[in-house]
Design an enzyme around this catalytic site. Structure first.
Site, PDB file in Angstrom:
ATOM      1  N   GLU A   1      -2.574  -3.965   8.933  1.00  0.00           N
ATOM      2  CA  GLU A   1      -2.518  -3.520   7.616  1.00  0.00           C
ATOM      3  C   GLU A   1      -1.847  -4.914   6.509  1.00  0.00           C
ATOM      4  O   GLU A   1      -2.295  -5.187   5.456  1.00  0.00           O
ATOM      5  CB  GLU A   1      -0.968  -2.529   7.727  1.00  0.00           C
ATOM      6  CG  GLU A   1      -1.220  -1.865   5.738  1.00  0.00           C
ATOM      7  CD  GLU A   1       0.179  -1.599   5.917  1.00  0.00           C
ATOM      8  OE1 GLU A   1       0.840  -0.401   6.700  1.00  0.00           O
ATOM      9  OE2 GLU A   1       0.558  -1.531   5.238  1.00  0.00           O
TER      10      GLU A   1
ATOM     11  N   ASP B   1      -4.011  -6.322   4.340  1.00  0.00           N
ATOM     12  CA  ASP B   1      -2.789  -7.047   2.593  1.00  0.00           C
ATOM     13  C   ASP B   1      -3.580  -8.305   2.024  1.00  0.00           C
ATOM     14  O   ASP B   1      -3.649  -8.154   0.933  1.00  0.00           O
ATOM     15  CB  ASP B   1      -2.279  -6.482   2.806  1.00  0.00           C
ATOM     16  CG  ASP B   1      -0.313  -6.967   0.739  1.00  0.00           C
ATOM     17  OD1 ASP B   1      -1.623  -5.884   0.766  1.00  0.00           O
ATOM     18  OD2 ASP B   1      -0.154  -7.801   0.835  1.00  0.00           O
TER      19      ASP B   1
ATOM     20  N   GLU C   1      -7.153  -1.397   4.334  1.00  0.00           N
ATOM     21  CA  GLU C   1      -5.781  -2.711   4.818  1.00  0.00           C
ATOM     22  C   GLU C   1      -6.285  -3.020   6.039  1.00  0.00           C
ATOM     23  O   GLU C   1      -6.550  -3.992   6.168  1.00  0.00           O
ATOM     24  CB  GLU C   1      -4.030  -2.129   4.048  1.00  0.00           C
ATOM     25  CG  GLU C   1      -4.505  -2.239   3.259  1.00  0.00           C
ATOM     26  CD  GLU C   1      -3.166  -2.868   2.045  1.00  0.00           C
ATOM     27  OE1 GLU C   1      -3.335  -3.349   1.321  1.00  0.00           O
ATOM     28  OE2 GLU C   1      -2.145  -2.343   2.659  1.00  0.00           O
TER      29      GLU C   1
END
Lengths: 219, 219
Positions: free
Chosen positions: B36, B40, B111
């Site tokens: 993640e 991101d 993400e």
């Protein structure tokens, strides 16, 4: 590395601070701000991936924290000066002092340069440039990691996620009686969570923030 | 597009919420949090570049604002559900309710999926995936732009840059006498800057923040 720029204008633009913006043919004021916006994202990804690979057994809290320390304003300003951008940035000195944007003029130009390299040469080249010319030779990551955690930014981040109102109240103590010259109280809403002390306002806030992180169980 | 995954394990891992973390062979608890973190940054860059090209005459303030609205938690949660991740995310429901991390479980998995695609297939493929499978078909950018600016986050951002203490004080007004049920006062330090009103706490704060942006000359 060492390829020639294909579009030299991008690099000139990257060195043009907003105070020295020029109107282009379409009447649009041009400075390095758009390139800085792009370069910031490029730098963010490259550093994120570098740390992801370098620390395969560290959690994302660690990675996020280290990344934000590497790309913070002060670090980027220093890095920018180290590679000599200071001497080629164009800005209008008459506007200095009044403007917020001058605090990060060097770091912003560095980000803009990264944006220019990315646009001109693509992702792979930009990644190599960032790692081999900027991060690896100039950034001491071990030192950055061993430096104390920034508890103030942690607790602020937490308050925004949780939609709480956070407040520091700092008072200067009577310096004749106290070594610890400043006292900082940290409030969440109207509730006082912790009290910190230190020889500067900043250190007192850090101390209060660190205690609050423990009390509120903020990782 | 449509290439087969080379490393299917990455995708399984991307769908593993921290509440369902598993210990790997080295005794390290594995969940999608590291992916993640990486995803991101990938998403951030791809959306930044997309907007940079789409709006060649908009300044970086506009681009930053639109990007942050596209990748905000609520939007990513919705996008994640739209593409069906809701049905395949693994989590431990017993921990639900107590944990902050459940608020963004869907967006985080999205993400992480982006992070997995990036690691598995590289930057170019990930960029195509994000634009052609996520952003262009599912995100209404015109609508996002026409929605009002988030003045509260603007003023908070400003206060952090400037190292000022920002505070909202919200009170509920007597609803028999007032249509505008809530009143929000915005303080910087101890000084009251503005007063806002609205039918919800949130709207009153937005109103106060908007006025403060004008008064304090925040762009």
């Amino acid at each position: 590395m060492g390829g020639k720029p294909s579009n030299i204008d991008l690099y000139y633009l990257a060195m043009r601070h907003t105070s020295a913006a020029k109107e282009n043919r379409k009447g649009f004021l041009e400075s390095n701000e758009r390139l800085e916006y792009l370069g910031d994202a490029v730098l963010g990804l490259v550093v994120a991936e570098y740390l992801f690979n370098k620390y395969p057994f560290k959690d994302e809290g660690f990675l996020t924290e280290v990344r934000s320390r590497i790309v913070n304003r002060e670090n980027l300003n220093q890095l920018s000066k180290k590679i000599g951008l200071e001497e080629i940035i164009q800005f209008n000195g008459h506007m200095k002092g009044s403007k917020q944007s001058f605090k990060s003029i060097y770091g912003d130009a560095l980000e803009a340069l990264v944006g220019a390299v990315y646009l001109d040469k693509g992702h792979k080249f930009a990644k190599n440039f960032i790692l081999k010319k900027l991060i690896i030779p100039h950034v001491d990551i071990d030192m950055i990691i061993s430096t104390d955690t920034n508890f103030k930014s942690k607790v602020i981040e937490w308050s925004q996620k949780e939609n709480k109102v956070l407040n520091f109240e700092v008072t200067e103590l009577d310096s004749k009686k106290h070594f610890k010259k400043f006292e900082a109280k940290l409030f969440v809403g109207k509730k006082q969570i912790s009290v910190g002390h230190g020889l500067s306002k900043k250190k007192a806030e850090q101390d209060a923030a660190e205690k609050s992180c423990q009390i509120l169980n903020i990782e």
